[in-house]
Design an enzyme around this catalytic site. Structure first.
Site, mmCIF file in Angstrom:
data_model
loop_
_atom_site.group_PDB
_atom_site.id
_atom_site.type_symbol
_atom_site.label_atom_id
_atom_site.label_comp_id
_atom_site.label_asym_id
_atom_site.label_seq_id
_atom_site.Cartn_x
_atom_site.Cartn_y
_atom_site.Cartn_z
ATOM 1 N N ARG A 134 0.835 -1.210 0.000
ATOM 2 C CA ARG A 134 0.000 0.000 0.000
ATOM 3 C C ARG A 134 0.871 1.261 0.000
ATOM 4 N NH1 ARG A 134 -4.823 -2.482 2.426
ATOM 5 N NH2 ARG A 134 -5.023 -4.152 0.900
ATOM 6 N N GLU B 272 -13.939 -14.726 9.348
ATOM 7 C CA GLU B 272 -14.013 -14.104 8.027
ATOM 8 C C GLU B 272 -13.652 -15.087 6.911
ATOM 9 O OE1 GLU B 272 -11.192 -10.925 7.434
ATOM 10 O OE2 GLU B 272 -12.172 -10.249 5.609
ATOM 11 N N LYS C 190 -17.627 -11.924 9.488
ATOM 12 C CA LYS C 190 -17.201 -10.920 8.503
ATOM 13 C C LYS C 190 -17.333 -11.596 7.151
ATOM 14 C CE LYS C 190 -13.496 -7.719 7.299
ATOM 15 N NZ LYS C 190 -12.608 -6.705 7.883
HETATM 16 P P1 13P Z 1 -10.942 -4.905 2.615
HETATM 17 O O1 13P Z 1 -12.131 -4.105 3.034
HETATM 18 O O2 13P Z 1 -9.857 -4.082 1.990
HETATM 19 O O3 13P Z 1 -11.321 -6.119 1.835
HETATM 20 O O4 13P Z 1 -10.279 -5.442 3.951
HETATM 21 C C1 13P Z 1 -11.084 -5.972 4.932
HETATM 22 C C2 13P Z 1 -10.297 -6.878 5.770
HETATM 23 O O5 13P Z 1 -10.039 -6.604 6.892
HETATM 24 C C3 13P Z 1 -9.833 -8.138 5.180
HETATM 25 O O6 13P Z 1 -9.499 -9.014 6.210
#
Ligand code: 13P
Length: 342
Positions: free
Chosen positions: A33, A177, A219
């Site tokens: 980034r 997630e 998530k």
């Molecule tokens: P993004 O919103 O950039 O996909 O990142 C979310 C995240 O925390 C991925 O683990």
């Protein structure tokens, strides 16, 4: 297990009109980034950038929690306070990314399994002393010719359930997630199928490990066509298909669902979340847990002048957080973007 504490924390994370900022990029991701905006990725610059995010005025109006990386939870702001303490003082819950990253899954080319269970109990105990209230573990599910395999979905679901159980034992709310990756040319229908398969297996495993769902958060990735698909998905399609997939596979007693942005455009991620909440009728709050879709403009503005642009970068952060907060209640409109301060 302290069920009352877990339920209370989980309900605070998904409080009405609020969501999460994911600021937990690993040093490797941070490198990419920062490279993209021409800032040297060293520890001090990472601290300064994170300080810009964590100290933005009024952020607590729209944001319930911020996910930190291991390095950040140990760092201090310019005033000498540890970042998690400074967040807690303004009513924002500190969270912590605890997975060890997605690694190649043996015998399954192109697929990944997330590592990090070894020593996790001890790491969680330390994060509790730093004030962490919730945690995140991300799994990666890739759609391709003959993937994902059941082996990949299942290995990740099992690891997430063991992580979630360890979190709850430590009094930390787990965010699980299973991210279905947006890259590729797959259709929204294929994304639906894979998302439902991954979610069903995840919740079966959570049940098997006796994870208390009232003290846990999902998530999720949105159900959406791949980035290179000929037919791209509208917010109405994403909203309808995502809500349907969740209703088909997520138990009612889960505390809440937050979404990753996954490489969607900033406004697209907001519009898609809004579309889901316009449909409504889900037993759980649906809100945001974005990294890129919130931080994209912030990083660009900060990078242009890392000392002089702190205020402008914070204005962008608070604006995107506010738009997503409105979307979490179905109150966002595209015209609101005219007020954008960047
Ligand atoms: P993004 O919103 O950039 O996909 O990142 C979310 C995240 O925390 C991925 O683990």
């Amino acid at each position: 297990m302290n069920t009352e504490l877990l339920k209370k924390t989980a309900s605070e994370v998904v409080a009405k009109g609020k969501g999460i900022i994911a600021a937990d990029e690993s040093s490797g991701t941070c490198q990419k980034r920062f490279d993209s905006v021409g800032v040297e990725c060293n520890e001090e610059n990472r601290r300064l950038y994170r300080q810009t995010i964590l100290s933005a005025p009024d952020l607590e109006k729209y944001v319930s929690g911020i996910i930190l990386f291991d390095e950040t939870i140990r760092q201090k702001n310019d005033a000498g306070e540890r970042f998690p303490d400074a967040l807690a003082a303004r009513g924002i819950l500190p969270g912590i990314k605890v997975d060890g990253g997605a690694k190649e899954l043996a015998l399954h080319e192109g697929e990944k399994v997330t590592e990090g269970l070894d020593g996790l109990r001890e790491r969680l105990a330390e994060y509790v002393t730093f004030g962490a209230k919730f945690a995140k573990w991300r799994s990666v599910i890739t759609i391709g010719a003959n993937i994902p395999s059941e082996a990949c979905i299942h290995a990740n679901a099992h690891a997430m359930a063991r992580y979630a159980a360890l979190c709850q034992e430590a009094g930390i709310v787990p965010i699980v997630e299973p991210e279905v990756i947006i890259d590729g040319d797959h259709s929204i229908e294929r994304c639906y199928e894979v998302t439902v398969a991954a979610l069903k297996d995840t919740f079966n495993e959570l049940k098997e490990q006796d994870v208390m769902l009232e003290g846990a958060i999902l998530k999720a990735s949105m159900v959406i066509a791949g980035k290179k698909a000929a037919a791209q998905s509208s917010p109405e399609q994403v909203g309808a298909e995502t809500v349907k997939a969740l209703l088909e596979s997520v138990p009612k007693n889960l505390a809440g669902v937050v979404f990753l942005s996954g490489g969607q455009g900033d406004e697209q991620a907001t519009a898609n979340l809004n579309a889901m909440n316009l449909i409504g009728g889900t037993p759980w709050p649906l809100t945001f847990s974005y990294s890129r879709a919130i931080q994209n403009p912030v990083l660009k503005i900060w990078a242009q002048d890392t000392k002089g642009n702190v205020g402008k970068a914070q204005d962008a952060l608070v604006f995107r957080s506010k738009m997503n907060s409105l979307a979490s209640e179905g109150k966002y409109t595209a015209e609101m973007e005219n007020e954008r301060p960047y």
